[in-house]
Structure formats: C-alpha cells, structure tokens
Design an enzyme around this catalytic site. Structure first.
Site, PDB file in Angstrom:
ATOM      1  N   ASN A  15       0.838  -1.212   0.000  1.00 33.05           N
ATOM      2  CA  ASN A  15       0.000   0.000   0.000  1.00 33.05           C
ATOM      3  C   ASN A  15       0.868   1.256   0.000  1.00 33.05           C
ATOM      4  OD1 ASN A  15      -3.053  -0.426   0.106  1.00 33.05           O
ATOM      5  ND2 ASN A  15      -2.269  -2.008   1.495  1.00 33.05           N
ATOM      6  N   ARG A  67       0.984   3.440  25.022  1.00 35.07           N
ATOM      7  CA  ARG A  67       0.750   4.875  25.205  1.00 35.07           C
ATOM      8  C   ARG A  67       2.045   5.685  25.082  1.00 35.07           C
ATOM      9  NH1 ARG A  67      -4.234   6.461  26.366  1.00 35.07           N
ATOM     10  NH2 ARG A  67      -5.613   4.748  26.844  1.00 35.07           N
ATOM     11  N   MET A  91       0.428  -2.462  12.075  1.00 30.27           N
ATOM     12  CA  MET A  91      -0.200  -3.491  12.893  1.00 30.27           C
ATOM     13  C   MET A  91      -0.172  -3.191  14.401  1.00 30.27           C
ATOM     14  SD  MET A  91      -1.518  -5.248  10.643  1.00 30.27           S
ATOM     15  CE  MET A  91      -1.398  -5.886   8.973  1.00 30.27           C
ATOM     16  N   ILE A  93      -2.063  -1.201  17.399  1.00 31.58           N
ATOM     17  CA  ILE A  93      -3.310  -0.460  17.660  1.00 31.58           C
ATOM     18  C   ILE A  93      -2.930   0.918  18.220  1.00 31.58           C
ATOM     19  CG2 ILE A  93      -5.403  -0.360  19.080  1.00 31.58           C
ATOM     20  CD1 ILE A  93      -6.051  -2.966  18.129  1.00 31.58           C
ATOM     21  N   ASN A 108      -6.845   5.051   7.717  1.00 35.12           N
ATOM     22  CA  ASN A 108      -6.419   3.646   7.737  1.00 35.12           C
ATOM     23  C   ASN A 108      -7.056   2.917   6.563  1.00 35.12           C
ATOM     24  OD1 ASN A 108      -5.399   1.136   8.847  1.00 35.12           O
ATOM     25  ND2 ASN A 108      -7.472   0.702   9.568  1.00 35.12           N
ATOM     26  N   HIS A 110      -8.356  -0.836   5.470  1.00 38.86           N
ATOM     27  CA  HIS A 110      -8.689  -2.147   6.051  1.00 38.86           C
ATOM     28  C   HIS A 110      -9.218  -3.055   4.940  1.00 38.86           C
ATOM     29  CE1 HIS A 110      -9.709  -5.014   9.159  1.00 38.86           C
ATOM     30  NE2 HIS A 110     -10.840  -5.215   8.502  1.00 38.86           N
ATOM     31  N   GLU A 149     -12.537   3.951  18.582  1.00 38.97           N
ATOM     32  CA  GLU A 149     -12.982   2.564  18.431  1.00 38.97           C
ATOM     33  C   GLU A 149     -12.298   1.941  17.214  1.00 38.97           C
ATOM     34  OE1 GLU A 149     -17.104   0.155  18.122  1.00 38.97           O
ATOM     35  OE2 GLU A 149     -17.246   2.284  18.598  1.00 38.97           O
ATOM     36  N   GLU A 181      -7.639  -1.845  -2.525  1.00 43.44           N
ATOM     37  CA  GLU A 181      -6.773  -1.070  -1.626  1.00 43.44           C
ATOM     38  C   GLU A 181      -5.831  -0.126  -2.365  1.00 43.44           C
ATOM     39  OE1 GLU A 181      -4.975  -3.183   1.702  1.00 43.44           O
ATOM     40  OE2 GLU A 181      -6.161  -4.937   1.170  1.00 43.44           O
TER      41      GLU A 181
HETATM   42  C1  GAR Z   1      -3.178  -4.783   3.774  1.00 43.48           C
HETATM   43  O1  GAR Z   1      -4.058  -5.726   3.206  1.00 43.48           O
HETATM   44  C2  GAR Z   1      -3.929  -3.882   4.728  1.00 43.48           C
HETATM   45  O2  GAR Z   1      -5.224  -3.570   4.311  1.00 43.48           O
HETATM   46  C3  GAR Z   1      -3.987  -4.752   5.964  1.00 43.48           C
HETATM   47  O3  GAR Z   1      -2.704  -5.349   6.016  1.00 43.48           O
HETATM   48  C4  GAR Z   1      -2.176  -5.475   4.700  1.00 43.48           C
HETATM   49  C5  GAR Z   1      -0.819  -4.805   4.654  1.00 43.48           C
HETATM   50  O4  GAR Z   1      -0.196  -5.038   3.423  1.00 43.48           O
HETATM   51  N1  GAR Z   1      -4.290  -3.963   7.145  1.00 43.48           N
HETATM   52  C6  GAR Z   1      -5.036  -4.417   8.142  1.00 43.48           C
HETATM   53  O5  GAR Z   1      -5.478  -5.541   8.196  1.00 43.48           O
HETATM   54  C7  GAR Z   1      -5.297  -3.389   9.232  1.00 43.48           C
HETATM   55  N2  GAR Z   1      -6.368  -3.803  10.081  1.00 43.48           N
HETATM   56  P1  GAR Z   1       0.971  -4.095   2.894  1.00 43.48           P
HETATM   57  O6  GAR Z   1       2.029  -3.998   4.007  1.00 43.48           O
HETATM   58  O7  GAR Z   1       1.498  -4.853   1.698  1.00 43.48           O
HETATM   59  O8  GAR Z   1       0.401  -2.756   2.538  1.00 43.48           O
END
Ligand code: GAR
Length: 212
Positions: A15, A67, A91, A93, A108, A110, A149, A181
């Site tokens: 991404n 935090r 990854m 939170i 973000n 997802h 959230e 994405e």
């Molecule tokens: C992507 O599919 C992204 O949407 C997902 O992790 C992957 C990262 O791939 N993110 C989540 O699941 C967040 N909750 P990348 O490092 O090749 O972009």
C-alpha cells in the site's frame, strides 16, 4: 499549501508502494509523502521508502508500552511537520494520543467492507480467512478515519469485489489489494490533501473541487 504525509507501516508495504507510485504520477494532488515510519526494523516497506528517497524511521521496540510509544510517535510527527498520517498495514493499535493530536487526520486502510470482518484481532490474512469461512459472496476494502474505536471511524471510500469459488485467503487478499486497496488509498489521500473530505459525525461527504 502542500500537505506533508507520514505513512505508518509494519510489513511488505504494497500500500505504501501504491502511494509512492501515485505520487510519481502526480496523483497525490497537494500532498507529499515526507516520511515512512515502521513498527518493525525488518519491514520490507523500509526498502521501498529508501528506493523512493523518502526518509524512513523505525519506531522504538518493546521497551515502551503502547501509550508511551504513541507519545513518542506524536512528538516525531510534530517535529516532521506532518499534516496527514496514513496507516498502511500498520499493525500496532493506536491510542487517543495519536488521533487527538491529529483529529480527522489519521486514515487507515482495512481489507474488508467495514463493519464486516474488522475490529481487534482482525487484520491481514485473518480478515480474508474469516470472510471465506463465513461464506460471503462479496468482500473488499475500506479507507476510513481513525477514532477511538478500532476500525469504526467515519468511512471515506469503499470498494467491493466478488468472492470466487476456490478462493484461498491469499488469492482473495491479492484481488482485494489490486482492485480495491491500491486504488482507494491514493484516492482518499489525494482527496484529503485537496481539502475535499468534509466530516459530520460518522458521515464523510466528498466535496466537488469547486465546493471547497
Ligand atoms: C493490507 O491488506 C492492509 O489492508 C492490511 O494489512 C495489509 C498490509 O499489506 N491492514 C489491516 O489488516 C489493518 N487492520 P501491505 O504492508 O502490503 O500494505
């Protein structure tokens, strides 16, 4: 004024690559990726940043609770004069320290159609495993603002693809990355940088260029 963008990553960084490629094609209107911040020193995303000549940073490991890590992160983002924070496969939170410092300015991506298959523990390949186990016939991706959230902030863009017979989590993941994405994230970033995202409560309205 051009908006400075920081991209937060943890892994492969496809991404991030989509954003860098969009920038190279001048498609991030009014925006510039000025920093890549990784939660892991091993993330291949760091190589991608290096190749594109973008400054890359590795966030402190383990010795900090979430935090304190967020406080350090916000401090770094301020020092780098960042206007938009993009979580692209990040990854960790994030906590209120981040989105309070950047209200409606953390986004973000997802890999599902939120509110399906999202929330704590639902990330990466797990998302697609869950979608296939549930038997959904469509899935896709969502780009949204980050709020307190997990995965529940105002939705900016969504796109769906079909789930096909015989799909494995890996195959579905790839289709969603390629068709959803990698297109949605640069579009959302560009809209933000042009000041074309108006947020009222949960609802994001995309303004015409003349409206803003
Ligand atoms: C992507 O599919 C992204 O949407 C997902 O992790 C992957 C990262 O791939 N993110 C989540 O699941 C967040 N909750 P990348 O490092 O090749 O972009």
């Amino acid at each position: 004024m051009t908006k400075n963008i920081a991209v937060l990553v943890s892994g492969g960084g496809t991404n991030l690559q989509a954003l860098l490629d969009a920038q190279a094609r001048s498609e991030l209107v009014n925006g510039r990726i000025t920093a890549v911040l990784s939660s892991s020193p091993e993330a291949y995303a760091l190589e991608r940043a290096k190749k594109a000549g973008v400054a890359a940073y590795v966030l402190p490991q383990n010795r900090l609770d979430t935090r304190s890590l967020m406080v350090e992160l916000v401090d770094l983002l301020h020092r780098l004069d960042i206007h938009l924070v993009v979580m692209a496969g990040f990854m960790t939170i994030v906590t209120e320290e981040l989105f309070q410092a950047y209200p409606n300015a953390v986004i973000n991506v997802h890999p599902s159609l939120i509110p399906s298959f999202c929330g704590k523990g639902c990330y990466g390949l797990h998302v697609h495993e869950k979608a296939l186990a549930y038997g959904v016939k469509v899935s896709g991706a969502t780009v949204h603002f980050v709020t307190e959230e997990c995965d529940a902030g105002p939705i900016i863009l969504q796109k769906a693809v079909e789930v096909l017979p015989g799909d494995t989590p890996e195959v579905l993941q790839r289709r969603i990355m390629e068709q959803c994405e990698w297109k949605l994230l640069p579009q959302a970033v560009s809209l933000f940088c042009q000041g074309r995202l108006q947020v009222k409560g949960r609802i994001v309205r995309i303004l015409d260029p003349v409206e803003k």
